[in-house]
Write a protein that holds these residues in place. Structure first.
Motif, PDB file in Angstrom:
ATOM      1  N   GLU A 153      62.979  11.212 -35.750  1.00  0.00           N
ATOM      2  CA  GLU A 153      63.646   9.917 -35.964  1.00  0.00           C
ATOM      3  C   GLU A 153      63.885   9.258 -34.810  1.00  0.00           C
ATOM      4  OE1 GLU A 153      67.186  10.839 -38.067  1.00  0.00           O
ATOM      5  OE2 GLU A 153      66.220  11.985 -39.613  1.00  0.00           O
ATOM      6  N   HIS A 154      64.307   9.742 -33.656  1.00  0.00           N
ATOM      7  CA  HIS A 154      64.567   9.163 -32.480  1.00  0.00           C
ATOM      8  C   HIS A 154      63.189   8.729 -31.511  1.00  0.00           C
ATOM      9  CE1 HIS A 154      68.446  10.768 -33.830  1.00  0.00           C
ATOM     10  NE2 HIS A 154      68.935   9.466 -33.349  1.00  0.00           N
ATOM     11  N   SER A 155      62.087   9.066 -31.889  1.00  0.00           N
ATOM     12  CA  SER A 155      60.955   9.161 -31.167  1.00  0.00           C
ATOM     13  C   SER A 155      60.445   7.869 -30.506  1.00  0.00           C
ATOM     14  CB  SER A 155      59.773   9.690 -31.678  1.00  0.00           C
ATOM     15  OG  SER A 155      59.380   8.922 -32.887  1.00  0.00           O
ATOM     16  N   GLN A 156      60.643   6.715 -31.250  1.00  0.00           N
ATOM     17  CA  GLN A 156      60.319   5.349 -30.785  1.00  0.00           C
ATOM     18  C   GLN A 156      61.592   5.010 -29.775  1.00  0.00           C
ATOM     19  OE1 GLN A 156      60.526   2.583 -34.106  1.00  0.00           O
ATOM     20  NE2 GLN A 156      58.306   3.308 -34.886  1.00  0.00           N
ATOM     21  N   PHE A 194      59.943  14.792 -24.115  1.00  0.00           N
ATOM     22  CA  PHE A 194      59.867  14.971 -25.413  1.00  0.00           C
ATOM     23  C   PHE A 194      58.822  15.663 -25.893  1.00  0.00           C
ATOM     24  CE2 PHE A 194      57.957  13.342 -29.446  1.00  0.00           C
ATOM     25  CZ  PHE A 194      59.020  13.003 -30.324  1.00  0.00           C
ATOM     26  N   ILE A 195      57.501  15.667 -25.392  1.00  0.00           N
ATOM     27  CA  ILE A 195      56.375  16.522 -25.681  1.00  0.00           C
ATOM     28  C   ILE A 195      56.647  17.877 -25.519  1.00  0.00           C
ATOM     29  CG2 ILE A 195      54.070  17.078 -25.109  1.00  0.00           C
ATOM     30  CD1 ILE A 195      53.502  14.034 -24.727  1.00  0.00           C
ATOM     31  N   LEU A 196      57.428  18.316 -24.507  1.00  0.00           N
ATOM     32  CA  LEU A 196      57.628  19.609 -24.026  1.00  0.00           C
ATOM     33  C   LEU A 196      58.751  20.159 -25.077  1.00  0.00           C
ATOM     34  CD1 LEU A 196      58.205  19.461 -19.963  1.00  0.00           C
ATOM     35  CD2 LEU A 196      56.354  20.690 -21.411  1.00  0.00           C
ATOM     36  N   ILE A 197      59.777  19.470 -25.399  1.00  0.00           N
ATOM     37  CA  ILE A 197      60.742  20.229 -26.431  1.00  0.00           C
ATOM     38  C   ILE A 197      60.292  20.232 -27.665  1.00  0.00           C
ATOM     39  CG2 ILE A 197      61.899  18.111 -26.916  1.00  0.00           C
ATOM     40  CD1 ILE A 197      63.593  21.731 -26.513  1.00  0.00           C
ATOM     41  N   GLN A 198      59.579  19.207 -27.992  1.00  0.00           N
ATOM     42  CA  GLN A 198      58.631  19.321 -29.235  1.00  0.00           C
ATOM     43  C   GLN A 198      57.726  20.358 -29.305  1.00  0.00           C
ATOM     44  OE1 GLN A 198      57.070  15.807 -32.188  1.00  0.00           O
ATOM     45  NE2 GLN A 198      55.814  16.157 -30.592  1.00  0.00           N
ATOM     46  N   ASN A 199      57.140  20.568 -28.563  1.00  0.00           N
ATOM     47  CA  ASN A 199      55.918  21.401 -28.453  1.00  0.00           C
ATOM     48  C   ASN A 199      56.714  22.994 -28.454  1.00  0.00           C
ATOM     49  OD1 ASN A 199      53.221  22.844 -27.949  1.00  0.00           O
ATOM     50  ND2 ASN A 199      54.165  23.615 -26.107  1.00  0.00           N
ATOM     51  N   TYR A 200      57.765  23.105 -27.722  1.00  0.00           N
ATOM     52  CA  TYR A 200      58.520  24.385 -27.604  1.00  0.00           C
ATOM     53  C   TYR A 200      59.043  24.542 -28.958  1.00  0.00           C
ATOM     54  CZ  TYR A 200      62.391  27.547 -26.453  1.00  0.00           C
ATOM     55  OH  TYR A 200      63.095  28.613 -26.537  1.00  0.00           O
ATOM     56  N   MET A 201      59.540  23.756 -29.724  1.00  0.00           N
ATOM     57  CA  MET A 201      60.189  24.092 -31.199  1.00  0.00           C
ATOM     58  C   MET A 201      59.180  24.371 -31.978  1.00  0.00           C
ATOM     59  SD  MET A 201      63.859  21.627 -31.212  1.00  0.00           S
ATOM     60  CE  MET A 201      63.020  20.110 -31.095  1.00  0.00           C
ATOM     61  N   LYS A 202      58.202  23.577 -32.076  1.00  0.00           N
ATOM     62  CA  LYS A 202      57.054  24.011 -32.998  1.00  0.00           C
ATOM     63  C   LYS A 202      56.407  25.329 -32.704  1.00  0.00           C
ATOM     64  CE  LYS A 202      55.238  19.275 -34.240  1.00  0.00           C
ATOM     65  NZ  LYS A 202      54.457  18.232 -33.985  1.00  0.00           N
ATOM     66  N   LYS A 251      49.638   9.923 -16.638  1.00  0.00           N
ATOM     67  CA  LYS A 251      48.629  10.027 -17.740  1.00  0.00           C
ATOM     68  C   LYS A 251      49.270   9.234 -19.126  1.00  0.00           C
ATOM     69  CE  LYS A 251      45.256  11.805 -15.823  1.00  0.00           C
ATOM     70  NZ  LYS A 251      43.679  11.171 -15.680  1.00  0.00           N
ATOM     71  N   ASP A 252      48.563   8.548 -19.931  1.00  0.00           N
ATOM     72  CA  ASP A 252      49.007   8.253 -21.296  1.00  0.00           C
ATOM     73  C   ASP A 252      49.426   9.122 -22.117  1.00  0.00           C
ATOM     74  OD1 ASP A 252      48.535   5.332 -20.285  1.00  0.00           O
ATOM     75  OD2 ASP A 252      46.613   5.369 -21.088  1.00  0.00           O
ATOM     76  N   LEU A 253      50.480   9.039 -22.765  1.00  0.00           N
ATOM     77  CA  LEU A 253      51.124  10.124 -23.520  1.00  0.00           C
ATOM     78  C   LEU A 253      51.660   9.564 -24.818  1.00  0.00           C
ATOM     79  CD1 LEU A 253      53.210  11.982 -21.175  1.00  0.00           C
ATOM     80  CD2 LEU A 253      50.896  12.803 -21.857  1.00  0.00           C
ATOM     81  N   GLU A 254      51.309  10.089 -26.068  1.00  0.00           N
ATOM     82  CA  GLU A 254      51.868   9.607 -27.479  1.00  0.00           C
ATOM     83  C   GLU A 254      52.717  10.767 -27.911  1.00  0.00           C
ATOM     84  OE1 GLU A 254      51.553   6.711 -28.579  1.00  0.00           O
ATOM     85  OE2 GLU A 254      49.959   6.130 -26.985  1.00  0.00           O
ATOM     86  N   PRO A 255      53.613  10.647 -28.823  1.00  0.00           N
ATOM     87  CA  PRO A 255      54.504  11.503 -29.480  1.00  0.00           C
ATOM     88  C   PRO A 255      53.935  12.570 -29.898  1.00  0.00           C
ATOM     89  CG  PRO A 255      55.202   9.379 -29.939  1.00  0.00           C
ATOM     90  CD  PRO A 255      54.035   9.282 -29.293  1.00  0.00           C
ATOM     91  N   ASP A 256      52.642  12.397 -30.629  1.00  0.00           N
ATOM     92  CA  ASP A 256      51.745  13.407 -31.290  1.00  0.00           C
ATOM     93  C   ASP A 256      50.696  14.038 -30.322  1.00  0.00           C
ATOM     94  OD1 ASP A 256      50.404  11.104 -31.276  1.00  0.00           O
ATOM     95  OD2 ASP A 256      49.725  11.443 -33.334  1.00  0.00           O
ATOM     96  N   TYR A 257      50.847  14.017 -29.081  1.00  0.00           N
ATOM     97  CA  TYR A 257      49.724  14.117 -28.139  1.00  0.00           C
ATOM     98  C   TYR A 257      49.362  15.555 -28.223  1.00  0.00           C
ATOM     99  CZ  TYR A 257      47.666  15.119 -23.343  1.00  0.00           C
ATOM    100  OH  TYR A 257      47.185  15.220 -22.339  1.00  0.00           O
ATOM    101  N   GLU A 258      48.027  15.608 -28.164  1.00  0.00           N
ATOM    102  CA  GLU A 258      47.188  16.822 -28.450  1.00  0.00           C
ATOM    103  C   GLU A 258      46.672  17.251 -26.968  1.00  0.00           C
ATOM    104  OE1 GLU A 258      46.711  19.086 -30.589  1.00  0.00           O
ATOM    105  OE2 GLU A 258      48.046  18.000 -32.016  1.00  0.00           O
TER     106      GLU A 258
END
Length: 561
Positions: free
Chosen positions: A63-66, A79-87, A547-554
Motif C-alpha cells: 500500500e505504501h510502495s509508491q 523495501f526489496i529486502l524486507i519484502q523478500n524476507y517476509m515472503k 542499479k535500477d530497481l522496481e518493487p517487484d524486482y526479480e
C-alpha cells in the motif's frame, strides 16, 4: 557508473537512517515475540499467527510502495529486502507444514500435547483432572503406535520418520516445561498428574528411540549417525530465489564442479614446486604432517592473527578499528564439539580445534593433521581479521537493523572472498606448502556445493558425502564426518554450505565491477561492503552501482563466467 557523494557518505560512513528502518526493526521484534510466545514449531496456532502477521505486513508494505519508491536508493533496497524476507518466511511456514503433515502419521498424539502446553503459555484455567485424562489418552495413543511400529504396520520413509522422532523429542521438552510450571504450586496438580505425566514422559523417549531404530535405522550405540532431511529440488529453488541467486540447482552444481577442477590444476602446480611433480595428494599428506606440538596451537593462532592484521593494515586494504584488533579472545573446543566442528570456529572469538588428552590416539592424530600449520593459516584469516571477527565488529556498529537479512552468501562469502584475494595478491607471502593449505580449503568449499546440493536433490547419501570429502578432497575421515554432520544436521540452512564459494564468487565479481573500473578504491569497497551490513549480494551490488530497481524486482545477476 560512479557513486554519488551522497551515497558514499550515507553508506560508507553510516549516514542518515533508511525510511524503512523502523518497519524492519518492528517486524524483526514482532516475529521474535510471536515465536517466543508460541515456541512449538508444529503448532497450527503458531503457524496461523505467523502467516496472518506476515500477510498483513506484506499488504501494508504494498500500500505504501509508491511513496517509498520516490525516496533514495537505500530505501528502495530496504523495501526489496524486507519484502523478500517476509515472503521467504511465509514460504517457509507452508513448506514446513507440508513436511510436518508427512511426519504426522507417527505422532497422532501431538495435537493434545501441543494444546496442553499452549494452554499454559496463554495462562488458561488448568483443571488437573482434565489434564490427567488428556495424558491418559496420549499414553494410549503412544502405546498403540509403538505396537504398530513393532509389528511393521507403518510405511514411512526414513526422512519423515527422522523428522517425527525429532518432533517427539521437542514435544517432550515442552511437556517437561509445562509440568515444572505447575508441580508443587497447584495442590491438586501432583495428585492427579504426576503419575500419568511420568508415564508419558518415559513413553515419549521410548517411541522416539524406537522410531530411530526401527524406521530410520539408527542403533542406540550409533549416537553420531548422520541422517539429515533433504528438501528436494523445489525447496532448493525456493531458497535460491530467497537468496536472490538466479541459478538452478543443476547450474549451481556445475559451478562447484568447474571450480573444483580449477583447484586440482593449482594443487598440481603447488605440488610440483614442492618437488613432488603433480602428485598433489602426496603433497597434501606432507602438509598435513606439519603441525605444532601439543600445547603450542594457541600461540600459533595468535601469531597468525597478528600476521593477518599487519598485512591488511600495511597495504591499506580495509579499515581495522583498534577495538576490533585489541579485544579478540581465544577459547578451546571440546572433543564432543569437534565431532561437529573439526576445524576452528570464529566470529567475536576464535575457538581452537585441537586434540585433548581424553581423545584416543587415532582421533588425536586426525585432529592435529586436520589443523596443521598451513590449514590453520588460512583458517585464522578467514575467522578473524579480515574475515568474520572484523565483519561482525563492523556489522554491530553500522546499519545493524539489516542483520535480519543475514545470509551465508554475504557472511561466509566475505570470509572466503579474502582467501581469494590473498591467493591473488603477490605481496602476500606464500610458500608452496601455504598454497596447498589454501587450496585445500578452496577445494573443500567446492565439494560443499556438490555434496550439499546433491544430498538435498536425493542424489547422494550422507555416507557418500563423507566419501567424497575423504577420497576427492583429502579430508581425514573424522573431519569429513564432522563436516557432513554439521552440514546436514539441520542447524544450518540447506544452502549454507554452498553459500561459502558462491558468495565469494559473487563478491569477487562485484569487486571487478567496482574496484577494477575505478568506481571505488579497494579500501572503500571493503569498508562499504561491511558498513552496509548483511543482505543478498545482488542487493549490495544494486547499492554500490545504483542499479535500477522496481518493487517487484526479480534477481537477474549472472555473476559466474
Amino acid at each position: 557508473m560512479t557513486i554519488t557523494p551522497l551515497y558514499t557518505e550515507r553508506c560508507h560512513v553510516g549516514g542518515s537512517e533508511s525510511n524503512l528502518r523502523d518497519l524492519i526493526v518492528r517486524v524483526t521484534e514482532d516475529l521474535k515475540d510471536i515465536k517466543k510466545f508460541l515456541p512449538i514449531q508444529i503448532s497450527e496456532r503458531r503457524k496461523k499467527r505467523i502467516r496472518n502477521f506476515l500477510e498483513l505486513e506484506i499488504d501494508s508494505l504494498k500500500e505504501h510502495s509508491q511513496d517509498l519508491w520516490r525516496a533514495n536508493q537505500e530505501t528502495r533496497v530496504d523495501f526489496i529486502l524486507i519484502q523478500n524476507y517476509m515472503k521467504r518466511k511465509l514460504e517457509r511456514v507452508d513448506f514446513e507444514s507440508k513436511q510436518d503433515e508427512g511426519a504426522s502419521l507417527l505422532i497422532p498424539f501431538a495435537t493434545i500435547l501441543v494444546d496442553i502446553c499452549e494452554s499454559r503459555a496463554m495462562v488458561l484455567p488448568m483443571e488437573a483432572n482434565e489434564a490427567a485424562q488428556k495424558l491418559f489418552q496420549v499414553q494410549n495413543q503412544i502405546n498403540g503406535m509403538i505396537a504398530k511400529i513393532k509389528n511393521a504396520e507403518i510405511d514411512i520413509n526414513k526422512v519423515l520418520a527422522f523428522r517425527a522422532a525429532s518432533t517427539i523429542d521437542a514435544l517432550r521438552g515442552h511437556l517437561q516445561e509445562w509440568f515444572s510450571f505447575y508441580t508443587g504450586y497447584d495442590p491438586t496438580f501432583d495428585w492427579w498428574v504426576s503419575r500419568p505425566y511420568s508415564l508419558v514422559d518415559s513413553s515419549l523417549e521410548s517411541i522416539s528411540n524406537l522410531i530411530r531404530e526401527q524406521l530410520v535405522g539408527i542403533q542406540p550405540e550409533d549416537k553420531d549417525a548422520i541422517v539429515g532431511q533433504p528438501i528436494g529440488r523445489e525447496g532448493l529453488l525456493s531458497d535460491l530465489r530467497a537468496e536472490m541467486v538466479p541459478y538452478t540447482p543443476e547450474e549451481i552444481i556445475s559451478i562447484g564442479e568447474k571450480e573444483f577442477d580449477w583447484c586440482i590444476v593449482e594443487l598440481k602446480k603447488a605440488s610440483s614446486r614442492m618437488g613432488l611433480k603433480d602428485n598433489w595428494r602426496e603433497a597434501l599428506e606432507k602438509v598435513k604432517n606439519d603441525y605444532v606440538e601439543p600445547g603450542q596451537q594457541t600461540q600459533l593462532v595468535k601469531d597468525l592473527f597478528h600476521e593477518a592484521v599487519a598485512f591488511v593494515e600495511e597495504h591499506d586494504l580495509v579499515t581495522v578499528p583498534s577495538v576490533a584488533k585489541d579485544t579478540w579472545q581465544m577459547f578451546m573446543m571440546s572433543p564432543e564439539r569437534q565431532k561437529v566442528n573439526p576445524f576452528f570456529l570464529g566470529g567475536e572469538s576464535i575457538i581452537v580445534s585441537y586434540p585433548t588428552n581424553t581423545m584416543d590416539h587415532e582421533a588425536k592424530l586426525m585432529s592435529m593433521r586436520g589443523n596443521n600449520i598451513h590449514f590453520s593459516r588460512a583458517t585464522v584469516f578467514h575467522e578473524m581479521i579480515p574475515g568474520h571477527h572484523l565483519q561482525m565488529h563492523v556489522n554491530d556498529r553500522y546499519n545493524p537493523y539489516r542483520r535480519i537479512f543475514d545470509t551465508p552468501f554475504s557472511v561466509e562469502g566475505w570470509a572466503l572472498y579474502w582467501e581469494f584475494l590473498l591467493w591473488d595478491d603477490e605481496k602476500f607471502p606464500k610458500t608452496p606448502e601455504n598454497r596447498i593449505g589454501m587450496l585445500f580449503w578452496r577445494l573443500h568449499r567446492c565439494a560443499r556445493i556438490i555434496f550439499s546440493m546433491k544430498f538435498h536433490l536425493g542424489q547422494m547419501s550422507p555416507q557418500e558425502c563423507i566419501e567424497l570429502l575423504v577420497n576427492e578432497v583429502g579430508h581425514e575421515r573424522a573431519t569429513a564426518e564432522g563436516e557432513v554432520r554439521r552440514s546436514l544436521s539441520g542447524e544450518y540452512s540447506p544452502l549454507y554450505q554452498a553459500g561459502y564459494m558462491l558468495g565469494a564468487l559473487q563478491i569477487y565479481a562485484l569487486r571487478k565491477e567496482v574496484v577494477d573500473k575505478d568506481v571505488m578504491t579497494e579500501k572503500m569497497f571493503h569498508d562499504t561492503f561491511l558498513r552496509c551490513n548483511r543482505m543478498p549480494n545482488e542487493m549490495m551490488r544494486a547499492l554500490m552501482l545504483g542499479k535500477d530497481l522496481e518493487p517487484d524486482y526479480e534477481p537477474n545477476w549472472k555473476f559466474y563466467g
